[in-house]
Motif scaffolding. Sequence first.
Motif, PDB file in Angstrom:
ATOM      1  N   VAL A 315      40.094  31.480  48.899  1.00 20.59           N
ATOM      2  CA  VAL A 315      39.431  31.587  50.200  1.00 20.59           C
ATOM      3  C   VAL A 315      40.377  30.990  51.235  1.00 20.59           C
ATOM      4  CG1 VAL A 315      37.416  30.978  51.580  1.00 20.59           C
ATOM      5  CG2 VAL A 315      37.167  31.440  49.133  1.00 20.59           C
ATOM      6  N   LYS A 316      40.826  31.836  52.163  1.00 15.82           N
ATOM      7  CA  LYS A 316      41.844  31.439  53.130  1.00 15.82           C
ATOM      8  C   LYS A 316      41.330  31.680  54.549  1.00 15.82           C
ATOM      9  CE  LYS A 316      45.701  32.401  50.005  1.00 15.82           C
ATOM     10  NZ  LYS A 316      47.064  32.957  49.903  1.00 15.82           N
ATOM     11  N   PRO A 317      42.052  31.190  55.542  1.00 10.47           N
ATOM     12  CA  PRO A 317      41.621  31.414  56.926  1.00 10.47           C
ATOM     13  C   PRO A 317      41.506  32.906  57.245  1.00 10.47           C
ATOM     14  CG  PRO A 317      43.301  29.708  56.851  1.00 10.47           C
ATOM     15  CD  PRO A 317      43.227  30.301  55.471  1.00 10.47           C
ATOM     16  N   GLY A 318      40.286  33.356  57.530  1.00 12.88           N
ATOM     17  CA  GLY A 318      40.068  34.730  57.941  1.00 12.88           C
ATOM     18  C   GLY A 318      39.968  35.760  56.845  1.00 12.88           C
ATOM     19  N   HIS A 319      40.161  35.372  55.587  1.00 16.04           N
ATOM     20  CA  HIS A 319      40.098  36.380  54.533  1.00 16.04           C
ATOM     21  C   HIS A 319      39.962  35.735  53.156  1.00 16.04           C
ATOM     22  CE1 HIS A 319      44.320  35.199  54.502  1.00 16.04           C
ATOM     23  NE2 HIS A 319      44.484  35.809  53.349  1.00 16.04           N
ATOM     24  N   VAL A 320      39.604  36.580  52.192  1.00 12.89           N
ATOM     25  CA  VAL A 320      39.572  36.202  50.783  1.00 12.89           C
ATOM     26  C   VAL A 320      40.662  37.001  50.084  1.00 12.89           C
ATOM     27  CG1 VAL A 320      38.255  36.377  48.622  1.00 12.89           C
ATOM     28  CG2 VAL A 320      37.130  35.608  50.727  1.00 12.89           C
ATOM     29  N   SER A 321      41.449  36.321  49.258  1.00 14.88           N
ATOM     30  CA  SER A 321      42.582  36.956  48.597  1.00 14.88           C
ATOM     31  C   SER A 321      42.451  36.801  47.086  1.00 14.88           C
ATOM     32  CB  SER A 321      43.889  36.332  49.090  1.00 14.88           C
ATOM     33  OG  SER A 321      45.011  37.008  48.587  1.00 14.88           O
ATOM     34  N   VAL A 322      42.744  37.873  46.359  1.00 18.35           N
ATOM     35  CA  VAL A 322      42.600  37.885  44.898  1.00 18.35           C
ATOM     36  C   VAL A 322      43.933  38.265  44.259  1.00 18.35           C
ATOM     37  CG1 VAL A 322      41.415  38.954  42.936  1.00 18.35           C
ATOM     38  CG2 VAL A 322      40.184  38.554  45.090  1.00 18.35           C
ATOM     39  N   THR A 323      44.296  37.569  43.203  1.00 17.17           N
ATOM     40  CA  THR A 323      45.518  37.878  42.462  1.00 17.17           C
ATOM     41  C   THR A 323      45.189  38.232  41.019  1.00 17.17           C
ATOM     42  OG1 THR A 323      47.048  36.576  43.801  1.00 17.17           O
ATOM     43  CG2 THR A 323      47.637  36.886  41.513  1.00 17.17           C
ATOM     44  N   ILE A 324      45.827  39.300  40.535  1.00 17.80           N
ATOM     45  CA  ILE A 324      45.712  39.731  39.143  1.00 17.80           C
ATOM     46  C   ILE A 324      47.122  39.872  38.596  1.00 17.80           C
ATOM     47  CG2 ILE A 324      44.798  41.474  37.568  1.00 17.80           C
ATOM     48  CD1 ILE A 324      42.969  42.311  40.010  1.00 17.80           C
ATOM     49  N   SER A 325      47.457  39.073  37.602  1.00 16.18           N
ATOM     50  CA  SER A 325      48.798  39.086  37.023  1.00 16.18           C
ATOM     51  C   SER A 325      48.847  39.944  35.769  1.00 16.18           C
ATOM     52  CB  SER A 325      49.236  37.650  36.707  1.00 16.18           C
ATOM     53  OG  SER A 325      49.235  36.855  37.874  1.00 16.18           O
ATOM     54  N   ALA A 326      50.080  40.191  35.287  1.00 17.77           N
ATOM     55  CA  ALA A 326      50.283  41.078  34.132  1.00 17.77           C
ATOM     56  C   ALA A 326      49.450  42.334  34.305  1.00 17.77           C
ATOM     57  CB  ALA A 326      49.935  40.351  32.838  1.00 17.77           C
ATOM     58  N   ALA A 327      49.607  42.967  35.461  1.00 19.03           N
ATOM     59  CA  ALA A 327      48.671  43.997  35.929  1.00 19.03           C
ATOM     60  C   ALA A 327      49.141  45.422  35.686  1.00 19.03           C
ATOM     61  CB  ALA A 327      48.410  43.788  37.414  1.00 19.03           C
ATOM     62  N   GLU A 328      49.938  45.657  34.642  1.00 16.75           N
ATOM     63  CA  GLU A 328      50.413  47.017  34.379  1.00 16.75           C
ATOM     64  C   GLU A 328      49.261  48.003  34.194  1.00 16.75           C
ATOM     65  OE1 GLU A 328      51.703  44.283  32.604  1.00 16.75           O
ATOM     66  OE2 GLU A 328      53.174  44.252  34.227  1.00 16.75           O
ATOM     67  N   HIS A 329      48.145  47.523  33.647  1.00 19.53           N
ATOM     68  CA  HIS A 329      46.999  48.398  33.385  1.00 19.53           C
ATOM     69  C   HIS A 329      46.283  48.809  34.668  1.00 19.53           C
ATOM     70  CE1 HIS A 329      45.500  44.326  33.728  1.00 19.53           C
ATOM     71  NE2 HIS A 329      44.250  44.741  33.805  1.00 19.53           N
ATOM     72  N   LEU A 330      46.632  48.188  35.781  1.00 19.67           N
ATOM     73  CA  LEU A 330      45.960  48.496  37.046  1.00 19.67           C
ATOM     74  C   LEU A 330      46.860  49.196  38.058  1.00 19.67           C
ATOM     75  CD1 LEU A 330      44.110  45.085  37.639  1.00 19.67           C
ATOM     76  CD2 LEU A 330      43.175  47.165  36.601  1.00 19.67           C
ATOM     77  N   ILE A 331      48.143  49.158  37.837  1.00 16.39           N
ATOM     78  CA  ILE A 331      49.095  49.641  38.838  1.00 16.39           C
ATOM     79  C   ILE A 331      48.825  51.081  39.252  1.00 16.39           C
ATOM     80  CG2 ILE A 331      51.521  50.243  39.222  1.00 16.39           C
ATOM     81  CD1 ILE A 331      51.031  47.284  39.531  1.00 16.39           C
ATOM     82  N   ASP A 332      48.439  51.928  38.318  1.00 10.60           N
ATOM     83  CA  ASP A 332      48.261  53.352  38.629  1.00 10.60           C
ATOM     84  C   ASP A 332      46.851  53.714  39.087  1.00 10.60           C
ATOM     85  OD1 ASP A 332      50.923  53.930  38.023  1.00 10.60           O
ATOM     86  OD2 ASP A 332      50.478  54.202  35.888  1.00 10.60           O
ATOM     87  N   ARG A 333      45.953  52.765  39.109  1.00 11.22           N
ATOM     88  CA  ARG A 333      44.607  53.051  39.599  1.00 11.22           C
ATOM     89  C   ARG A 333      44.601  53.220  41.111  1.00 11.22           C
ATOM     90  NH1 ARG A 333      40.126  49.084  37.042  1.00 11.22           N
ATOM     91  NH2 ARG A 333      38.911  50.057  38.741  1.00 11.22           N
ATOM     92  N   ALA A 334      43.739  54.098  41.606  1.00 11.37           N
ATOM     93  CA  ALA A 334      43.650  54.334  43.045  1.00 11.37           C
ATOM     94  C   ALA A 334      43.263  53.050  43.755  1.00 11.37           C
ATOM     95  CB  ALA A 334      42.624  55.431  43.335  1.00 11.37           C
ATOM     96  N   ALA A 335      43.846  52.826  44.935  1.00 15.51           N
ATOM     97  CA  ALA A 335      43.625  51.583  45.672  1.00 15.51           C
ATOM     98  C   ALA A 335      42.148  51.368  45.989  1.00 15.51           C
ATOM     99  CB  ALA A 335      44.458  51.590  46.954  1.00 15.51           C
ATOM    100  N   GLU A 336      41.439  52.412  46.415  1.00 21.00           N
ATOM    101  CA  GLU A 336      40.031  52.231  46.771  1.00 21.00           C
ATOM    102  C   GLU A 336      39.191  51.892  45.552  1.00 21.00           C
ATOM    103  OE1 GLU A 336      36.456  54.348  49.329  1.00 21.00           O
ATOM    104  OE2 GLU A 336      38.415  55.314  49.179  1.00 21.00           O
ATOM    105  N   ASP A 337      39.497  52.494  44.422  1.00 18.23           N
ATOM    106  CA  ASP A 337      38.789  52.182  43.180  1.00 18.23           C
ATOM    107  C   ASP A 337      39.016  50.721  42.800  1.00 18.23           C
ATOM    108  OD1 ASP A 337      37.406  52.573  40.705  1.00 18.23           O
ATOM    109  OD2 ASP A 337      39.339  52.793  39.720  1.00 18.23           O
TER     110      ASP A 337
END
Length: 421
Positions: A315-337
């Motif tokens: 939780v940061k000033p003005g926004h919430v930020s999420v990190t997912i590491s070792a994310a090869e399984h997600l790289i090709d998924r559509a951004a909106e999904d």
Amino acid sequence: MAKSLHGRRIHVIGAGLAGLAASVRLAKAGAHVRLYEAAQNAGGRCRSYLDAELGCRVDNGNHLLVSGNDAAMAYVAEIESAATFIARDMAEFPFVDLRTGERWSVRPTDHRFPWWILLAQRRVAGSRAWDYLQALRLRDAGLGDTVRAVLPAESVLYERLWRPLTIAALNTLPEEASARLLWHLFAETFGRGGAALHALLPRDGLSESLVDPALKQLAARGGQISFGHRLRSLTVTAGAVASLDFGAKGQVDVAADEAVLLAVNAPVAIDLLPDLVVPTEFRGIVNAHYGIEPANVAPHSFLGVIGGTAEWVFVKPGHVSVTISAAEHLIDRAAEDLAQSIWRDVQHALKLGATPMPQWRIVKEKRATFAATPAQLRRRPGPVTAHHNLFLAGDWTDTGWPSTIEGAIRSGFAAVQAIAG
């Protein structure tokens, strides 16, 4: 060090944290520093920028510093940026398991002896005090052992501590990540007690805390900073770098008493030095940013997430930020999904109920860090090269740490020591 560096001109290629840390230390030792950066800004993978759609500044990645990061703390002191951080006065790492709804905080006591594991309210939910002795298996691991091969995967502690710690710190799945590297990280943090685990969070952003103050210090000491300078090639004569070719920006001659520090990423280094042995496998990271400032959550806070797509929520000033590491399984998924899936985790993790998904941004880094496997660790070079005036820095070099802020800064410091001889 000051005697051997004073008055020498040092050419530093790359203004990421490795290059910045080296440049500041070189300049403070009296060297004449020329810093070249291919981009129009410094910081590399550790910087902030204005996202016009979200309407706020965001960091291009989430990094967590702790008080036991000795090199990072030394760097913060050298660039005089301690006041730009919010420092926690105790070690506390909150988690939520989305599958069960359980919430807990890992709260090591400051003393080096880990008596906190005897208290259920301070340890991982569902774990037992003797489960933490599993860490000693990492100490005794062989050079080729992976985390998964050494630690019992059927344990609660594996699922709720070892696995998320491995993925977050090494950006590599425990099935292939080096057990030795995880032990080294664990020994220098948890192994030193909670006093080494007080979190430091940038008050505004990574650039304001780690980049801008370094540029200011460098400029104040006469350092020359050239943005938009991409090194195309270097000329080697008689075992030393004789010139640097920046394409349309021109050529820079390197005198016999000068040195060159190559603080670029591994793929760029191998393009410039084809005979160099460097890591060749990389792992991805996905970051999601949401333009919301939750009223029910303390600002400048973070939360580990188990059992979801999201892994760490900041939780940061003005926004919430999420990190997912070792994310090869997600790289090709559509951004909106991806944005929808991660937002559902954020709703549960931060208790936001049915709050609709705000403006969002998905950032994918396919080659964020080198793969921290036993085989790839053997490919990490030290700061010295076959050319007597050419040195290396970068979180991919052999620092003993994974690709983290601490690792990058350590590499810069190690390069300065090598240059000083």
